[in-house]
Design a protein around this motif. Structure first.
Motif, PDB file in Angstrom:
ATOM      1  N   CYS A 264     -26.212   0.222 -14.958  1.00 23.49           N
ATOM      2  CA  CYS A 264     -25.164   0.537 -15.896  1.00 23.49           C
ATOM      3  C   CYS A 264     -24.752  -1.052 -15.474  1.00 23.49           C
TER       4      CYS A 264
ATOM      5  N   THR B  46     -21.265  -3.243 -16.854  1.00 26.53           N
ATOM      6  CA  THR B  46     -19.807  -2.842 -18.035  1.00 26.53           C
ATOM      7  C   THR B  46     -19.632  -4.193 -17.765  1.00 26.53           C
TER       8      THR B  46
ATOM      9  N   ASP C  51     -18.864   0.997 -21.268  1.00 25.96           N
ATOM     10  CA  ASP C  51     -20.225   0.948 -20.047  1.00 25.96           C
ATOM     11  C   ASP C  51     -21.428   0.586 -20.414  1.00 25.96           C
TER      12      ASP C  51
ATOM     13  N   GLU D 212     -24.770   1.949 -20.034  1.00 29.53           N
ATOM     14  CA  GLU D 212     -26.182   2.290 -19.376  1.00 29.53           C
ATOM     15  C   GLU D 212     -27.690   1.719 -20.078  1.00 29.53           C
TER      16      GLU D 212
ATOM     17  N   THR E 113     -19.351  -9.466 -17.988  1.00 31.17           N
ATOM     18  CA  THR E 113     -20.166  -8.889 -17.438  1.00 31.17           C
ATOM     19  C   THR E 113     -20.330  -8.241 -15.798  1.00 31.17           C
TER      20      THR E 113
ATOM     21  N   HIS F 192     -23.936  -2.707 -11.758  1.00 26.41           N
ATOM     22  CA  HIS F 192     -23.678  -1.112 -11.128  1.00 26.41           C
ATOM     23  C   HIS F 192     -25.660  -0.485 -10.590  1.00 26.41           C
TER      24      HIS F 192
ATOM     25  N   ASP G 209     -25.715   4.481 -11.729  1.00 25.48           N
ATOM     26  CA  ASP G 209     -25.648   4.483 -12.803  1.00 25.48           C
ATOM     27  C   ASP G 209     -24.007   3.874 -12.669  1.00 25.48           C
ATOM     28  N   CYS G 210     -22.761   4.394 -13.745  1.00 20.93           N
ATOM     29  CA  CYS G 210     -21.908   3.411 -14.240  1.00 20.93           C
ATOM     30  C   CYS G 210     -20.806   3.854 -13.093  1.00 20.93           C
ATOM     31  N   SER G 211     -21.247   4.981 -12.020  1.00 14.44           N
ATOM     32  CA  SER G 211     -20.249   5.745 -10.948  1.00 14.44           C
ATOM     33  C   SER G 211     -20.306   5.109  -9.854  1.00 14.44           C
TER      34      SER G 211
ATOM     35  N   ALA H 120     -18.811  -1.785  -8.478  1.00 14.06           N
ATOM     36  CA  ALA H 120     -19.728  -3.034  -9.274  1.00 14.06           C
ATOM     37  C   ALA H 120     -19.759  -3.570  -7.880  1.00 14.06           C
TER      38      ALA H 120
END
Length: 665
Positions: free
Chosen positions: A40, A42, A58, A60, A87, A90, A93-95, A98
């Protein structure tokens, strides 16, 4: 796809757009990625003129190892036109957090149309587990996957004990410090195989055991599962109990048989019995009958109970050396305190001595006398003389056959009346009083035995006939057994390095004692037989002067007396050994201490001796006294009891002592 994303992103209002603002200008942010398929990005837009104006979205990654995605960035109308676009990547995934340093580009949003802003994002995920390699390569975002070639190793994996860092946690124990299946170990400081402090680890730590429960990990002897080996108030086997194998606090009897409680002794492996208080638990002296008179007066030792069978706590006998002295006995006129009153012969007069001179001729010498039948009969012997005495028959029966006439030095009589005599040149003889003829049976030991001259004889009575022991001046000891006629009946059983003069004993071979003087230093010496008579052990009498012991009398199992030159008398009292009694004094009118020629004892307080000063001396337990002075030298003493005994000597003289029987109490 990009247009759809852009439409979606616009609908998400990254920087701001309206339905009727379709012709408004925008930044077209293109993200080129390579090396990974899951992740991902951000994207953040910030007003350069006012950092408070910022917004993020975010994005994916669509699922290919290489590709691009784009988003449209619109500004809000109250924002400035110059935006800072960043930018940041991750994993998975975005959870997730960073990674790396954000990329930043500044661009002015056009009034109409779009302006391309391109970013390149690179990371390595060779095993496709969504986590990027942690290798720090230039231009490549470093992730958290410590083993990018193994999809079973990444931060989302549960750490287990398998020798590798499954979740890339790093740190201690090769990255396995957070393993969920760690084993329990116990640090074993004393190396006894049992640990105490619990530790969790995948593999056995150095100095650890897989068994715990050690209650003292500084002492290897203390550990679970062993016996309680020390009585020390400690738990040696870690079972929660102290000294349980030693019976501490249980009832016991101490060495004196007093009641007590078991406690640990100063020696840790042992217990001791601690006596309980109380007068009833105090030890006292116990007494037993050692002289066989039925009265108990021998100190058997202290105890709350008798140390030996049959002991009593009060003495019944004032003289445990004699069967003729005891509480309750009648007093006899025999120079002994028979009734333990503290005074000898109270209420009576000691009889005079009876003297029979020249019984076998005025110039003959008697070397030995032996009484039997309670002293009513006896035998006398000397050079070429052997005769029998009988108080019930007038006169003396002399045996004049040549077989009975040798140079006899000692005589002993069995209770059946058989006589045994020994003398010079190895001659021995025996006969009974009543036989078919007047001859004696007289063998001689081999003449090659270095001039064996016999000086002493003693016999042990038996139903089959007495066994005789004879001692000689060359130290040889002979045994003569029934029927006395065979070659094997008379045998030499031992030889000692001494000039032996006398022998005495009781009813067993190991009671026999022979005395004389040692060849090495000519000092007084005693020899004691073993149970067979084959071995005779030398016992020092303690004297320092050159002297012969010429007489010995074994009173009982606890007392014996040896006497000889210079008036020396020694007393044997069992374990205490031999000790000197007071020396015989010089008699009135004398100039020297006399030699003792024979000794006879009825008590430790009643010892008789005949001397070359022609006296019969008496020892009452503390001092010597002269009880009779003869006209001739008396050489031998014998008798069964203190009221009947006799002495014999020169000029064939016999001195008798006969006291009336005591009146019962």
């Amino acid at each position: 796809m990009r247009l759809i994303l852009m439409a979606v992103l616009c609908a998400s209002v990254l920087a701001g757009c309206k339905k009727d603002d379709s012709k408004a200008g925008a930044l077209k942010v293109t993200l080129a990625y390579s090396g990974f398929a899951r992740g991902c990005v951000t994207v953040t837009a910030t007003d350069v003129d006012n950092a408070a104006n910022t917004s993020s979205i975010d994005v994916e990654i669509p699922g290919n190892n290489t590709g691009t995605v784009s988003v449209a960035v619109y500004r809000k109308k109250d924002w400035g036109r110059v935006l800072s676009v960043t930018t940041q990547l991750h994993e998975v995934d975005c959870s997730t957090p960073a990674l790396g340093i954000p990329q930043e580009k500044k661009a002015q949003v056009p009034v109409e149309g779009s302006l391309d802003v391109a970013f390149l994002v690179r990371a390595n995920d060779s095993d496709g587990d969504g986590y990027f390699s942690s290798d720090d390569a230039e231009g490549v975002v470093s992730g958290t996957d410590c083993e990018d070639s193994d999809k079973t190793v990444n931060p989302s994996v549960t750490e287990v004990c398998n020798g590798k860092d499954d979740n890339c946690s790093g740190g201690a124990e090769g990255g396995e410090s957070d393993a969920t299946d760690k084993k329990t170990w116990f640090m074993d400081a004393d190396g006894d195989g049992f640990g105490s402090t619990e530790v969790k680890a995948c593999f056995r730590p150095s100095g650890a055991s897989d068994v715990g429960g050690d209650c003292n990990d500084t002492e290897a002897q203390i550990r679970p599962g062993r016996a309680e080996f020390l009585c020390d108030g400690k738990d040696d086997n870690c079972n929660g109990m102290n000294d349980e194998d030693f019976g501490v606090d249980s009832e016991c009897k101490d060495a004196l048989k007093c009641t007590g409680k078991l406690a640990c002794a100063s020696t840790p492996s042992q217990t001791t019995c601690v006596r309980l208080p109380g007068a009833e638990n105090e030890p006292k002296v116990w007494f037993v009958d050692s002289d066989g008179d039925g009265f108990k007066g021998q100190d058997a030792g202290l105890g709350c109970e008798s140390p030996v069978d049959g002991g009593v706590p009060q003495s019944e006998d004032c003289d445990e050396s004699s069967v003729y002295v005891g509480n309750g006995l009648a007093e006899a006129c025999d120079r002994l305190d028979n009734n333990c009153s503290g005074t000898a012969d109270e209420g009576c007069t000691v009889p005079d001595w009876g003297i029979d001179a020249g019984v076998l001729g005025p110039s003959e010498r008697l070397n030995s006398i032996a009484l039997y039948d309670q002293g009513q009969k006896g035998w006398i012997a000397g050079p070429n003389k052997l005769a029998h005495l009988d108080s019930s028959t007038p006169g003396i029966k002399e045996f004049t056959d040549n077989s009975c006439r040798k140079s006899w030095n000692a005589v002993w009589a069995a209770q059946d009346g058989r006589v045994f005599v020994v003398g010079e040149d190895g001659w021995l003889s025996t006969r009974k009083l009543v036989e078919a003829n007047e001859t004696c049976f007289t063998p001689q030991v081999p003449t090659d035995k270095n001039n064996t001259d016999f000086n002493g004889v003693f016999g042990i009575d038996d139903a089959l006939g007495a066994t005789i022991f004879a001692v000689a001046s060359n130290g040889r000891i002979y045994r003569w057994a029934p029927p006395y006629s065979g070659a094997s009946d008379l045998v030499e059983i031992a030889q000692v390095p001494a000039n032996l003069r006398a022998i005495g004993g009781l009813k067993s071979v190991d009671s026999l004692i022979a005395v004389g003087n040692a060849n090495a230093d000519l000092k007084a010496q005693a020899y004691r037989a073993n149970s067979t008579g084959a071995t005779w052990t030398a016992e020092s009498l303690g004297g320092s002067a050159t002297a012969f012991m010429r007489g010995v009398h074994v009173l009982n199992a606890h007392y014996a007396y040896a006497a000889g030159d210079n008036g020396r008398v020694y007393e044997w009292t069992g374990e205490a050994g031999w000790n000197a009694l007071p020396q015989l004094p010089i008699p009135n009118g004398g100039t020297a201490v006399p030699d003792i020629l024979d000794v006879l004892s009825f008590s430790k307080n009643g010892i008789y001796a005949v001397t070359n000063a022609n006296t019969i001396a008496f020892f009452n337990g503390s001092a010597w006294s002269t009880e009779h002075t003869a006209a001739q030298t008396l050489r031998s003493l014998d008798g069964p009891k203190p009221t009947r005994f006799a002495a014999a000597g020169d000029d064939s003289t016999i001195v008798n002592f006969t006291a009336p029987a005591p009146t019962p109490p």
